[in-house]
Design a protein around this motif. Structure first.
Motif, short mmCIF file in Angstrom:
data_model
loop_
_atom_site.label_atom_id
_atom_site.label_comp_id
_atom_site.label_asym_id
_atom_site.label_seq_id
_atom_site.Cartn_x
_atom_site.Cartn_y
_atom_site.Cartn_z
N TYR A 48 -60.98 13.69 -56.27
CA TYR A 48 -59.62 13.36 -56.69
C TYR A 48 -58.82 12.87 -55.48
CZ TYR A 48 -60.73 15.92 -60.96
OH TYR A 48 -61.31 16.35 -62.14
N ARG A 49 -57.90 11.94 -55.73
CA ARG A 49 -57.00 11.48 -54.68
C ARG A 49 -55.74 12.36 -54.68
NH1 ARG A 49 -56.59 5.63 -56.96
NH2 ARG A 49 -56.96 6.92 -58.82
N PRO A 50 -55.22 12.67 -53.49
CA PRO A 50 -54.00 13.49 -53.45
C PRO A 50 -52.85 12.82 -54.19
CG PRO A 50 -55.00 13.30 -51.27
CD PRO A 50 -55.72 12.33 -52.16
N VAL A 51 -51.98 13.62 -54.77
CA VAL A 51 -50.81 13.12 -55.50
C VAL A 51 -49.65 12.96 -54.52
CG1 VAL A 51 -49.18 13.63 -57.37
CG2 VAL A 51 -51.61 14.25 -57.60
N GLY A 52 -48.80 11.97 -54.77
CA GLY A 52 -47.58 11.83 -53.99
C GLY A 52 -47.69 10.93 -52.78
N LEU A 53 -48.79 10.18 -52.64
CA LEU A 53 -48.91 9.23 -51.54
C LEU A 53 -48.12 7.97 -51.86
CD1 LEU A 53 -52.75 9.55 -50.89
CD2 LEU A 53 -50.91 10.84 -49.81
N SER A 54 -48.04 7.08 -50.91
CA SER A 54 -47.33 5.82 -51.15
C SER A 54 -48.15 4.93 -52.08
CB SER A 54 -47.10 5.09 -49.82
OG SER A 54 -48.33 4.67 -49.26
N TRP A 55 -47.45 3.99 -52.74
CA TRP A 55 -48.15 3.05 -53.62
C TRP A 55 -49.22 2.29 -52.85
CZ3 TRP A 55 -47.88 3.49 -58.62
CH2 TRP A 55 -46.72 4.00 -59.23
N ARG A 56 -48.95 1.98 -51.59
CA ARG A 56 -49.88 1.23 -50.77
C ARG A 56 -51.21 1.96 -50.62
NH1 ARG A 56 -50.27 0.95 -44.95
NH2 ARG A 56 -51.17 -1.03 -44.25
N CYS A 57 -51.15 3.27 -50.49
CA CYS A 57 -52.38 4.06 -50.37
C CYS A 57 -53.24 3.95 -51.63
CB CYS A 57 -52.05 5.52 -50.09
SG CYS A 57 -51.45 5.84 -48.42
N TYR A 58 -52.59 3.98 -52.78
CA TYR A 58 -53.37 3.89 -54.02
C TYR A 58 -53.92 2.48 -54.23
CZ TYR A 58 -51.44 8.47 -54.86
OH TYR A 58 -51.11 9.79 -54.72
N LEU A 59 -53.18 1.47 -53.81
CA LEU A 59 -53.72 0.11 -53.87
C LEU A 59 -54.93 -0.03 -52.96
CD1 LEU A 59 -50.40 -1.97 -53.89
CD2 LEU A 59 -52.04 -1.75 -55.78
N LEU A 60 -54.83 0.52 -51.75
CA LEU A 60 -55.95 0.44 -50.82
C LEU A 60 -57.11 1.33 -51.22
CD1 LEU A 60 -54.03 0.37 -47.41
CD2 LEU A 60 -55.14 -1.54 -48.58
N SER A 61 -56.85 2.32 -52.09
CA SER A 61 -57.95 3.18 -52.54
C SER A 61 -58.92 2.42 -53.44
CB SER A 61 -57.40 4.40 -53.28
OG SER A 61 -56.84 4.05 -54.54
N LEU A 62 -58.59 1.16 -53.73
CA LEU A 62 -59.55 0.28 -54.40
C LEU A 62 -60.84 0.19 -53.59
CD1 LEU A 62 -60.00 -1.83 -56.73
CD2 LEU A 62 -59.07 -3.53 -55.18
N PHE A 63 -60.74 0.35 -52.27
CA PHE A 63 -61.90 0.24 -51.39
C PHE A 63 -62.36 1.61 -50.89
CE2 PHE A 63 -59.18 -3.50 -50.92
CZ PHE A 63 -60.04 -4.49 -51.37
N GLN A 64 -61.90 2.65 -51.54
CA GLN A 64 -62.28 4.01 -51.18
C GLN A 64 -63.21 4.57 -52.24
OE1 GLN A 64 -59.08 6.84 -51.36
NE2 GLN A 64 -59.95 8.18 -49.79
N ILE A 65 -64.08 5.48 -51.83
CA ILE A 65 -64.98 6.13 -52.78
C ILE A 65 -64.29 7.38 -53.33
CG2 ILE A 65 -67.23 7.19 -53.12
CD1 ILE A 65 -67.31 4.20 -52.54
N HIS A 66 -64.03 7.39 -54.63
CA HIS A 66 -63.44 8.55 -55.30
C HIS A 66 -63.93 8.53 -56.74
CE1 HIS A 66 -60.54 5.61 -56.92
NE2 HIS A 66 -60.38 5.19 -55.67
N ASN A 67 -63.49 9.49 -57.53
CA ASN A 67 -64.05 9.60 -58.89
C ASN A 67 -63.51 8.56 -59.87
OD1 ASN A 67 -61.50 10.66 -59.56
ND2 ASN A 67 -62.22 12.79 -59.40
#
Length: 360
Positions: A48-67
């Motif tokens: 799971y990705r932490p809640v409450g990060l910046s929008w930019r972090c979630y956009l960049l999580s496109l290139f991150q391994i998560h569920n």
């Protein structure tokens, strides 16, 4: 004496290092016990990705391994493939979709081809639902309000796709006898109503029920979608039951897309295989990922089937239905989209009010 290795670094390590240099470091994923209940999924214990990060972090999580990585990329790539295949189809046909001609005695130009518009609306609806789904899974961890908002958008995309399918299947894939039957006469209004109802019940179930989810939440989601699908696929089902499949190249493709959809519906309804081994399929292989992959392939196969039906039915479409009836049918598409969007906005306001009430 130290040993020196001349072996080249592995490709995966090199790519990972390159990404680390190009992209800012993102927070590590967390386990389910560290995520708020709204963001947890049954039997998925990590990623799971932490809640409450910046929008930019979630956009960049496109290139991150998560569920959610496979959920995002499966529909994102499918949307790209849908558009690319449609463009190739246009070129192979020498233009002509919506009246644009690459070559012709009158030169290049642009005019509306009424007989081609259902295919364009279908492609638009497919790209809409795939894109909305990718956005929802990419951004939903930002906050509770964002979670509700993006999934309401996802339900709008699904409703738009339902009606885009219904419109194209009715005009390109139905037999004359079926379209003149009682079901055929009420098909488009019923399909529009069921698409809106599916969007409404999806939004309602998302907002109304909290974890642990009761069984009737899943029924509230699945039953309207199932009834809508049975209606939307009825023109194809009639052809599959009454024609030899060798008589038209579209029929085997239609059968394949039906099987793919039913398989995807199974994995949407049941948490398999993760329920047999919680934690083992967190990143790769859980049911919602299988649902996304099968539905993406189903959409691509259905598009190929509609291409075949389009080439078969396009010349006689105006004679069969008449221009006024076709234009009226096309007008219902933006009307449905508007109704679903307004419903989602209303539900979003309800979600905001509910969250504010809980925070007091």
């Amino acid at each position: 004496m130290p040993l020196v290795s001349f072996a080249p670094p592995s490709l995966c390590l090199t790519f990972s290092t390159l990404l680390d240099r190009l992209l800012p470091s993102l927070p590590s994923t967390i386990r389910d016990v560290d995520a708020p209940p709204l963001f947890r999924e049954r039997f998925i214990l990590s990623g799971y990705r932490p809640v409450g990060l910046s929008w930019r972090c979630y956009l960049l999580s496109l290139f991150q391994i998560h569920n959610e990585t496979v959920n995002v990329w499966s529909h994102l790539l499918a949307a790209v493939f849908v558009v690319m295949r449609f463009m190739v189809f246009i070129v192979l046909q020498g233009g002509g979709i919506l009246g644009f001609r690459l070559q012709g005695p009158e030169g290049q130009g642009f005019s509306v081809d009424v007989a081609s518009l259902p295919l364009v609306l279908y492609v638009f609806s497919a790209v809409t639902y795939l894109s909305c789904s990718a956005v929802a899974h990419l951004l939903q961890s930002h906050s509770e309000e964002a979670h509700y908002s993006v999934f309401f958008l996802d339900y709008v995309g699904m409703a738009v796709y339902q009606y885009g399918c219904a419109l194209a299947l009715f005009l390109y894939s139905s037999d004359i006898d079926w379209s003149q039957s009682m079901l055929g006469q009420v098909f488009l209004p019923s399909a529009a109503l069921l698409a809106w109802f599916s969007c409404t019940t999806g939004c309602y179930a998302k907002l109304r029920f909290r974890r642990p989810y009761p069984l009737h939440r899943k029924l509230c989601q699945v039953v309207p979608l199932g009834v809508a699908y049975l209606l939307d696929i009825s023109p194809v089902a009639d052809r599959l039951l009454t024609h030899r499949w060798t008589s038209n190249p579209a029929l085997p493709l239609h059968f394949l897309q039906v099987m793919l959809f039913l398989s995807s519906a199974f994995f949407f309804s049941f948490p398999i295989p993760e329920s047999f081994s919680p934690g083992r399929y967190d990143i790769l292989g859980h049911s919602h990922q299988l649902f996304h992959i099968l539905l993406s392939v189903c959409t691509l196969v259905q598009q190929e089937a509609l291409f075949e039906d389009f080439l078969w039915r396009r010349p006689a479409l105006l004679r069969r239905f008449g221009e006024e009836r076709l234009l009226l049918a096309y007008l219902s598409f933006p009307c449905l989209t508007l109704c679903c969007t307004m419903t989602a906005l209303f539900m979003r306001r309800r979600a905001q009010a509910q969250l504010m009430k809980e925070q007091r």
